[in-house]
Structures are given as C-alpha cells and as structure tokens.
Design a protein around this motif. Structure first.
Motif, short mmCIF file in Angstrom:
data_model
loop_
_atom_site.label_atom_id
_atom_site.label_comp_id
_atom_site.label_asym_id
_atom_site.label_seq_id
_atom_site.Cartn_x
_atom_site.Cartn_y
_atom_site.Cartn_z
N LEU A 55 0.82 -1.21 0.00
CA LEU A 55 0.00 0.00 0.00
C LEU A 55 0.85 1.27 0.00
CD1 LEU A 55 -3.03 0.55 -0.04
CD2 LEU A 55 -2.94 0.74 2.44
N ASP A 56 1.92 1.29 0.79
CA ASP A 56 2.78 2.47 0.86
C ASP A 56 3.49 2.72 -0.47
OD1 ASP A 56 2.21 3.18 3.57
OD2 ASP A 56 3.47 1.51 4.20
N ALA A 59 0.95 4.20 -2.93
CA ALA A 59 0.69 5.60 -2.61
C ALA A 59 1.86 6.48 -3.05
CB ALA A 59 0.43 5.76 -1.11
N LEU A 66 -1.90 8.56 2.21
CA LEU A 66 -3.03 7.70 2.54
C LEU A 66 -3.81 8.23 3.74
CD1 LEU A 66 -1.25 4.27 2.21
CD2 LEU A 66 -3.07 5.10 0.73
N ARG A 69 -6.80 4.52 6.38
CA ARG A 69 -6.12 3.24 6.17
C ARG A 69 -6.79 2.14 6.98
NH1 ARG A 69 -0.02 3.02 5.27
NH2 ARG A 69 0.29 0.82 4.94
N ARG A 70 -7.00 0.97 6.33
CA ARG A 70 -7.61 -0.19 6.99
C ARG A 70 -6.79 -1.43 6.66
NH1 ARG A 70 -11.28 2.93 4.59
NH2 ARG A 70 -12.92 3.84 5.85
N LYS A 71 -6.72 -2.33 7.60
CA LYS A 71 -6.03 -3.60 7.37
C LYS A 71 -6.95 -4.72 7.80
CE LYS A 71 -1.78 -6.13 8.13
NZ LYS A 71 -1.92 -6.85 6.92
N GLN A 76 -4.82 -4.73 2.59
CA GLN A 76 -4.71 -3.40 3.17
C GLN A 76 -5.37 -2.44 2.21
OE1 GLN A 76 -1.06 -1.94 4.95
NE2 GLN A 76 -0.13 -3.93 4.49
N GLN A 77 -5.96 -1.39 2.74
CA GLN A 77 -6.69 -0.44 1.92
C GLN A 77 -6.46 0.96 2.45
OE1 GLN A 77 -10.90 -1.25 1.48
NE2 GLN A 77 -11.27 0.88 1.99
N GLY A 78 -6.39 1.92 1.55
CA GLY A 78 -6.27 3.32 1.94
C GLY A 78 -6.92 4.21 0.90
N CYS A 80 -7.08 7.89 -1.14
CA CYS A 80 -6.20 8.95 -1.62
C CYS A 80 -7.03 10.04 -2.29
CB CYS A 80 -5.22 8.41 -2.66
SG CYS A 80 -3.95 7.33 -1.99
#
Length: 149
Positions: A55-56, A59, A66, A69-71, A76-78, A80
């Motif tokens: 994810l990082d 981004a 982000l 952010r959710r894991k 993983q989700q974020g 933008c």
C-alpha cells in the motif's frame, strides 16, 4: 447451518475482510454512466507488467498521502485524494485474495485498475492517469440489478 449465499467468496477469505474493503470502495463517489464488463485498452507503456506493491509503495508511486487506512487479514486499503482525483488503493497478500475481492466487488459496478496483487478504484479518467505510474489494466464491473436489454 450458515448462509448458502457466498457471492463467489473463496475459501479462507473472511467475509468481514472482504465486506470492509468492498463497502469502503463502494462508498467512493464514482462518475455516473453505464459500465460494461471487460477491459479497456491503453497506449504506450501503460500495459507493462504491474509488479506487486504494498500500500505504501502504491501511494508513493501515485503521489498521495493515505487516509482512512484499513487492514484486514488478507488486504490493506487506503483512500487517496490529490490533483488526479479521489481513489482507493487496495493491496493483497496473494493472487487468490485479490481474485476473491474482485469477484465480490465487480457485480456492484465500478472501474478498477488491476495489477499484480493490487487494485485501484476510481473514475475511468483518474485510473487512466494512475495507470501511467502503476501499469496494470483497467476493467469495469457490472451494474448490480441493471438489465441490459
């Protein structure tokens, strides 16, 4: 015992994790219009292999910070937002996890930029812009409940 309706969910992928990611993506305001299942072609190097990325890394490649952010266990989700638009980035632990997520999400419509173990979700124009940095291919989901007569 339990629900008999699995929406194509693969074994081992918790419904809660998929539901969290799908619900967050569906909350993203997408452009109105008819969405047809399939892939959109592109030009230049945009069709290059879209390497796995966390994810990082996604981004950083798209120039966003982000938020939200959710894991979950397999992803993983974020969210933008930048000059390109608003989009959701999702990275997955395996190809099977990503396939299960797409199978769950696609019936609800939307447009997806799909790489190796990651997906970006937004409007077609924003995804075309992101594709220059991320690679991958663009696919559209089906509109749930819409008839194509």
């Amino acid at each position: 015992m339990g629900s008999t309706h699995h929406l194509g969910r693969a074994a081992g992928v918790p419904r809660a994790g998929l539901a969290l990611a799908v619900a967050a993506v569906l909350a993203l305001p997408l452009a109105a219009g008819c969405s047809a299942a399939g892939k959109s072609g592109g030009s230049g190097g945009a069709d290059r292999a879209a390497a796995p990325a966390n994810l990082d890394e996604l981004a950083a490649r798209t120039g966003c910070s982000l938020v939200g952010r959710r894991k979950a266990q397999q992803l993983q989700q974020g969210n933008c937002r930048n000059s390109r638009g608003q989009y959701v980035l999702v990275s997955f632990d395996s190809d099977q996890d990503m396939t299960s997520w797409l199978n769950e999400a696609k019936p609800w419509g939307g447009t997806y930029l799909v790489g190796t173990r990651w997906v970006a979700v937004s409007t077609p124009a924003t995804l075309q812009s992101l594709r220059k940095d991320l690679g991958g291919h663009i696919m559209s989901g089906e509109m749930h409940g819409m008839s194509h007569s």
